[in-house]
Write a protein that holds these residues in place. Structure first.
Motif, short mmCIF file in Angstrom:
data_model
loop_
_atom_site.label_atom_id
_atom_site.label_comp_id
_atom_site.label_asym_id
_atom_site.label_seq_id
_atom_site.Cartn_x
_atom_site.Cartn_y
_atom_site.Cartn_z
N ARG A 71 29.04 -15.00 -30.65
CA ARG A 71 28.05 -14.22 -31.40
C ARG A 71 28.18 -14.55 -32.88
O ARG A 71 29.27 -14.81 -33.37
N ILE A 72 27.06 -14.49 -33.59
CA ILE A 72 27.06 -14.78 -35.02
C ILE A 72 27.96 -13.80 -35.76
O ILE A 72 28.61 -14.16 -36.73
N LYS A 73 28.02 -12.55 -35.28
CA LYS A 73 28.87 -11.57 -35.96
C LYS A 73 30.35 -11.95 -35.81
O LYS A 73 31.14 -11.70 -36.71
N ASP A 74 30.71 -12.56 -34.67
CA ASP A 74 32.09 -13.01 -34.49
C ASP A 74 32.42 -14.16 -35.43
O ASP A 74 33.51 -14.23 -36.00
N THR A 76 30.89 -14.75 -38.30
CA THR A 76 30.93 -14.18 -39.64
C THR A 76 32.26 -13.48 -39.89
O THR A 76 32.86 -13.65 -40.95
N LYS A 77 32.73 -12.74 -38.91
CA LYS A 77 34.01 -12.04 -39.03
C LYS A 77 35.16 -13.04 -39.21
O LYS A 77 36.05 -12.84 -40.03
N LYS A 80 35.01 -14.41 -42.73
CA LYS A 80 35.48 -13.41 -43.69
C LYS A 80 37.00 -13.36 -43.71
O LYS A 80 37.62 -13.32 -44.77
#
Length: 120
Positions: A71-74, A76-77, A80
């Protein structure tokens, strides 16, 4: 200078499947990027489940569970986390007066962030 070591088993091949050239180059690029970013990555670990299914005769792809998908949120995380690590290492190399100022700014930002969270 040759690209392969004298002991490389690839030298024994009479021809190399052209379909695998792009796979090989991509693998080398990903390996280099992951090494440079400090992210552990292994082609063999990524391909092992697929290879086992093929060797077992089960070439039908099983439905992936929600946790197996990237997932893109993974991503991104992950970036970060990586960025924070790089930043903290860079800050430790700064001269003491600058490091103190950076720490004060970081503390101010953290307090501001905590204040916003408590208002919600």
């Amino acid at each position: 200078k040759g690209e392969l070591s004298p002991n490389s088993p690839v030298k024994a091949l009479k021809s190399f499947p052209q379909d695998l050239v792009l796979v090989g180059r991509s693998t080398i690029l990903i390996k280099g990027l992951s090494s440079r970013l400090g992210i552990p990555w292994s082609l063999s670990q990524e391909w092992a489940p697929l290879a086992r299914r093929v060797l077992e005769g089960s070439t039908k792809q099983k439905a992936q569970s929600k946790n197996d998908k990237i997932r893109i949120k993974d991503v991104t995380k992950l970036f970060k986390t990586w960025g924070r690590g790089k930043l903290s290492r860079a800050v430790t190399k700064l001269p003491s007066p600058i490091r103190t100022r950076v720490a004060a700014i970081a503390l101010k930002l953290q307090k501001r962030r905590e204040g916003k969270e408590t208002k919600r």
